[in-house]
Design a protein around this motif. Structure first.
Motif, PDB file in Angstrom:
ATOM      1  N   PRO A 228       0.839  -1.204   0.000  1.00  0.00           N
ATOM      2  CA  PRO A 228       0.000   0.000   0.000  1.00  0.00           C
ATOM      3  C   PRO A 228       0.873   1.253   0.000  1.00  0.00           C
ATOM      4  CG  PRO A 228      -0.020  -1.037   2.157  1.00  0.00           C
ATOM      5  CD  PRO A 228       0.720  -1.953   1.239  1.00  0.00           C
ATOM      6  N   PRO A 229       0.369   2.344  -0.538  1.00  0.00           N
ATOM      7  CA  PRO A 229       1.173   3.568  -0.577  1.00  0.00           C
ATOM      8  C   PRO A 229       1.452   4.070   0.830  1.00  0.00           C
ATOM      9  CG  PRO A 229      -1.081   4.019  -1.252  1.00  0.00           C
ATOM     10  CD  PRO A 229      -0.953   2.527  -1.108  1.00  0.00           C
ATOM     11  N   ARG A 230       2.655   4.637   1.015  1.00  0.00           N
ATOM     12  CA  ARG A 230       3.043   5.186   2.307  1.00  0.00           C
ATOM     13  C   ARG A 230       2.274   6.482   2.547  1.00  0.00           C
ATOM     14  NH1 ARG A 230       8.008   3.017   4.602  1.00  0.00           N
ATOM     15  NH2 ARG A 230       7.410   4.519   6.173  1.00  0.00           N
TER      16      ARG A 230
ATOM     17  N   ASP B 235      13.980   8.134   5.550  1.00  0.00           N
ATOM     18  CA  ASP B 235      12.822   7.440   6.106  1.00  0.00           C
ATOM     19  C   ASP B 235      13.290   6.367   7.086  1.00  0.00           C
ATOM     20  OD1 ASP B 235      10.345   6.514   6.672  1.00  0.00           O
ATOM     21  OD2 ASP B 235       9.990   5.596   4.727  1.00  0.00           O
ATOM     22  N   ILE B 236      13.270   6.697   8.367  1.00  0.00           N
ATOM     23  CA  ILE B 236      13.684   5.724   9.386  1.00  0.00           C
ATOM     24  C   ILE B 236      12.471   5.092  10.060  1.00  0.00           C
ATOM     25  CG2 ILE B 236      15.930   6.758   9.782  1.00  0.00           C
ATOM     26  CD1 ILE B 236      14.816   8.170  12.206  1.00  0.00           C
ATOM     27  N   ARG B 237      11.311   5.291   9.485  1.00  0.00           N
ATOM     28  CA  ARG B 237      10.087   4.694  10.030  1.00  0.00           C
ATOM     29  C   ARG B 237       9.893   3.308   9.440  1.00  0.00           C
ATOM     30  NH1 ARG B 237       5.846   9.714  10.409  1.00  0.00           N
ATOM     31  NH2 ARG B 237       7.221  11.026  11.630  1.00  0.00           N
ATOM     32  N   ILE B 238      10.698   2.378   9.935  1.00  0.00           N
ATOM     33  CA  ILE B 238      10.647   0.998   9.469  1.00  0.00           C
ATOM     34  C   ILE B 238      10.268   0.105  10.648  1.00  0.00           C
ATOM     35  CG2 ILE B 238      12.263   1.343   7.567  1.00  0.00           C
ATOM     36  CD1 ILE B 238      14.473   0.234   9.351  1.00  0.00           C
ATOM     37  N   PRO B 239       9.728  -1.071  10.392  1.00  0.00           N
ATOM     38  CA  PRO B 239       9.282  -1.952  11.482  1.00  0.00           C
ATOM     39  C   PRO B 239      10.372  -2.301  12.491  1.00  0.00           C
ATOM     40  CG  PRO B 239       8.408  -2.730   9.399  1.00  0.00           C
ATOM     41  CD  PRO B 239       9.364  -1.605   9.076  1.00  0.00           C
ATOM     42  N   PHE B 240      11.637  -2.269  12.086  1.00  0.00           N
ATOM     43  CA  PHE B 240      12.727  -2.592  13.004  1.00  0.00           C
ATOM     44  C   PHE B 240      12.690  -1.704  14.246  1.00  0.00           C
ATOM     45  CE2 PHE B 240      17.052  -1.776  14.530  1.00  0.00           C
ATOM     46  CZ  PHE B 240      17.465  -3.069  14.813  1.00  0.00           C
ATOM     47  N   PHE B 241      12.273  -0.456  14.096  1.00  0.00           N
ATOM     48  CA  PHE B 241      12.298   0.502  15.199  1.00  0.00           C
ATOM     49  C   PHE B 241      10.997   0.558  15.995  1.00  0.00           C
ATOM     50  CE2 PHE B 241      15.664   2.463  12.494  1.00  0.00           C
ATOM     51  CZ  PHE B 241      16.701   2.284  13.387  1.00  0.00           C
ATOM     52  N   LEU B 242      10.091  -0.382  15.816  1.00  0.00           N
ATOM     53  CA  LEU B 242       8.857  -0.396  16.609  1.00  0.00           C
ATOM     54  C   LEU B 242       9.114  -0.595  18.108  1.00  0.00           C
ATOM     55  CD1 LEU B 242       6.128  -2.166  14.478  1.00  0.00           C
ATOM     56  CD2 LEU B 242       6.018   0.087  15.520  1.00  0.00           C
TER      57      LEU B 242
ATOM     58  N   ASP C 247       4.370   7.622  15.669  1.00  0.00           N
ATOM     59  CA  ASP C 247       3.032   7.045  15.505  1.00  0.00           C
ATOM     60  C   ASP C 247       3.250   5.610  15.035  1.00  0.00           C
ATOM     61  OD1 ASP C 247       0.403   6.435  15.100  1.00  0.00           O
ATOM     62  OD2 ASP C 247       0.139   7.747  13.367  1.00  0.00           O
ATOM     63  N   ALA C 248       2.838   4.658  15.827  1.00  0.00           N
ATOM     64  CA  ALA C 248       3.099   3.246  15.515  1.00  0.00           C
ATOM     65  C   ALA C 248       2.537   2.848  14.157  1.00  0.00           C
ATOM     66  CB  ALA C 248       2.528   2.348  16.607  1.00  0.00           C
ATOM     67  N   ASP C 249       1.477   3.495  13.704  1.00  0.00           N
ATOM     68  CA  ASP C 249       0.897   3.158  12.401  1.00  0.00           C
ATOM     69  C   ASP C 249       1.843   3.522  11.262  1.00  0.00           C
ATOM     70  OD1 ASP C 249      -1.363   2.246  13.659  1.00  0.00           O
ATOM     71  OD2 ASP C 249      -2.426   4.153  13.440  1.00  0.00           O
ATOM     72  N   ASP C 250       2.696   4.527  11.450  1.00  0.00           N
ATOM     73  CA  ASP C 250       3.670   4.899  10.418  1.00  0.00           C
ATOM     74  C   ASP C 250       4.782   3.866  10.288  1.00  0.00           C
ATOM     75  OD1 ASP C 250       2.280   7.179   9.890  1.00  0.00           O
ATOM     76  OD2 ASP C 250       3.636   8.505  10.989  1.00  0.00           O
ATOM     77  N   PHE C 251       4.948   3.027  11.315  1.00  0.00           N
ATOM     78  CA  PHE C 251       5.989   2.011  11.304  1.00  0.00           C
ATOM     79  C   PHE C 251       5.404   0.656  10.933  1.00  0.00           C
ATOM     80  CE2 PHE C 251       7.716   5.391  13.713  1.00  0.00           C
ATOM     81  CZ  PHE C 251       9.090   5.263  13.719  1.00  0.00           C
ATOM     82  N   GLY C 252       4.319   0.672  10.140  1.00  0.00           N
ATOM     83  CA  GLY C 252       3.574  -0.541   9.810  1.00  0.00           C
ATOM     84  C   GLY C 252       4.414  -1.639   9.222  1.00  0.00           C
ATOM     85  N   ARG C 253       3.985  -2.837   9.500  1.00  0.00           N
ATOM     86  CA  ARG C 253       4.701  -4.018   8.995  1.00  0.00           C
ATOM     87  C   ARG C 253       4.489  -4.128   7.480  1.00  0.00           C
ATOM     88  NH1 ARG C 253       7.033  -6.033  13.194  1.00  0.00           N
ATOM     89  NH2 ARG C 253       5.974  -6.028  15.188  1.00  0.00           N
TER      90      ARG C 253
END
Length: 87
Positions: A7-9, A23-30, A77-83
């Protein structure tokens, strides 16, 4: 395009898209501990650079640490770090 397409970011609030390198909003940083360790490491590295008389590298790592702290704790925002893709 198939149904398995990513899906689009979401766009930033200002409407500008984030550069992929920033863009450091990756799942690794959740997990919180990874974000804290990353910011702490960059802060420590900044001190080391200034103590050793390297202001250029101190400013560079300090800027990266400030950016990471802002992204991880101020605008988090945890949603921005979506899997992605089955993670």
């Amino acid at each position: 395009m198939g149904d398995d397409a990513e899906p689009p970011r979401p766009e930033r609030p200002s409407g500008r898209k984030r550069h992929p390198a920033l863009d450091i909003r990756i799942p690794f940083f959740l997990p919180l501990w990874r974000r804290v360790v990353t910011v702490g490491f960059l802060g420590g590295w900044t001190v080391i650079e200034f103590v050793n008389g390297n202001p250029f590298w101190g400013l560079l790592t300090g800027g990266l640490g400030a950016y990471a702290a802002y992204e991880f704790f101020v605008t988090f925002d945890a949603d921005d770090f979506g899997r992605r893709d089955g993670e």
